[in-house]
Scaffold this active site. Structure first.
Site, PDB file in Angstrom:
ATOM      1  N   ARG A   1       0.783  -1.233   0.000  1.00 43.96           N
ATOM      2  CA  ARG A   1       0.000   0.000   0.000  1.00 43.96           C
ATOM      3  C   ARG A   1       0.823   1.297   0.000  1.00 43.96           C
ATOM      4  NH1 ARG A   1      -5.096   1.786   3.706  1.00 43.96           N
ATOM      5  NH2 ARG A   1      -3.779   1.002   5.379  1.00 43.96           N
ATOM      6  N   ASP A   2       2.118   1.233   0.176  1.00 44.28           N
ATOM      7  CA  ASP A   2       2.911   2.469   0.163  1.00 44.28           C
ATOM      8  C   ASP A   2       4.246   2.231  -0.532  1.00 44.28           C
ATOM      9  OD1 ASP A   2       3.196   5.180   0.651  1.00 44.28           O
ATOM     10  OD2 ASP A   2       4.109   4.897   2.613  1.00 44.28           O
ATOM     11  N   PHE A   3       4.180   1.558  -1.683  1.00 48.10           N
ATOM     12  CA  PHE A   3       5.394   1.267  -2.444  1.00 48.10           C
ATOM     13  C   PHE A   3       5.841   2.540  -3.149  1.00 48.10           C
ATOM     14  CE2 PHE A   3       7.825  -0.118  -6.110  1.00 48.10           C
ATOM     15  CZ  PHE A   3       8.623  -1.107  -5.578  1.00 48.10           C
TER      16      PHE A   3
END
Length: 246
Positions: free
Chosen positions: A47-49
């Protein structure tokens, strides 16, 4: 992780430019991390690549960091997870931003953005520019309508030192990953397979804009995911072999 984040190496003015081989090595390592998360028994969506969350050791082996926004994936008959929209502007998938419906394909979109950053040396969002120049995905889509002109998007700090076939394959893959249609995006195991098949740096390099590379077919059979978040082995992508799990 002594070499810090990928973000610093790509965008810090004083940083030494990354070679093509190193950029591909980092992309492969990060893809292995996402592949492992997505294929684990209890699927995890990162979700926060983004470039700042990819850390590098002394040999530029990539490792994912900061799992504060990671979310358990859908189970049973579920197709997605409904959640509050979180993440970083420019990297988050459009369907997730619009609906809050989270799937593993959202991570694939984010990976495509980072792959574009590796290819172009541009930030996902650059507020110093205006119009289409601000958003990397829109800018790249406009320039890659004719992939024979791949040199138009490539980072000038590479000095033309990259295999033209590999650049076309990587650009095609990036565009597939950032497709507005989530269902048409490849799975991370497909992404990993393509990256591991990129031509060796010993192939012909683009030395001038007049050269016109052919457009290869990018997809290959998907290998089993590697249960590791850190790659090992040779830095040459074409010769990298499946590492043993740490």
């Amino acid at each position: 992780m002594p070499r810090g984040s990928l973000e610093n190496h790509l965008f810090k003015r004083s940083a030494q430019p990354l070679s093509w081989e190193t950029r591909v090595k980092v992309a492969i390592g990060a893809a292995r991390g996402l592949c492992f998360l997505h294929s684990s028994e209890s699927q995890v969506i990162y979700r926060d690549f983004k470039a700042s969350n990819i850390l590098l050791d002394s040999e530029f082996n990539a490792k994912l960091s900061d799992f504060g926004l990671a979310k358990a994936g859908p189970t049973g008959d579920q197709t997605h997870v409904s959640t509050q929209v979180m993440g970083t502007h420019g990297y988050a998938a459009p369907e997730y931003v619009a609906t809050g419906r989270l799937t593993a394909k959202c991570d694939v979109y984010s990976f495509g953005v980072v792959l574009l950053e590796l290819l172009t040396g541009r930030r996902a969002v650059d507020n110093t520019n205006t119009g289409i120049e601000q958003k990397l995905v829109k800018w790249a889509q406009g320039h890659l309508e004719d992939k024979r002109k791949i040199f138009r998007i490539m980072d000038t700090r590479l000095g033309g030192q990259y295999p033209r076939k590999g650049a076309c394959m990587a650009a095609t893959l990036a565009m597939d990953c950032v497709s507005s249609d989530a269902k048409s995006r490849p799975h991370m195991d497909e992404v990993l397979a393509i990256l591991e098949e990129l031509p060796s740096p010993k192939c012909m390099f683009i030395s001038s804009p007049s050269e016109k590379p052919t457009i290869p077919s990018p997809y290959a059979k998907s290998p089993a995911c590697h249960d590791t978040l850190t790659p090992r082995g040779s830095p040459l992508p074409a010769h990298m072999k499946s590492p043993k799990a740490r």
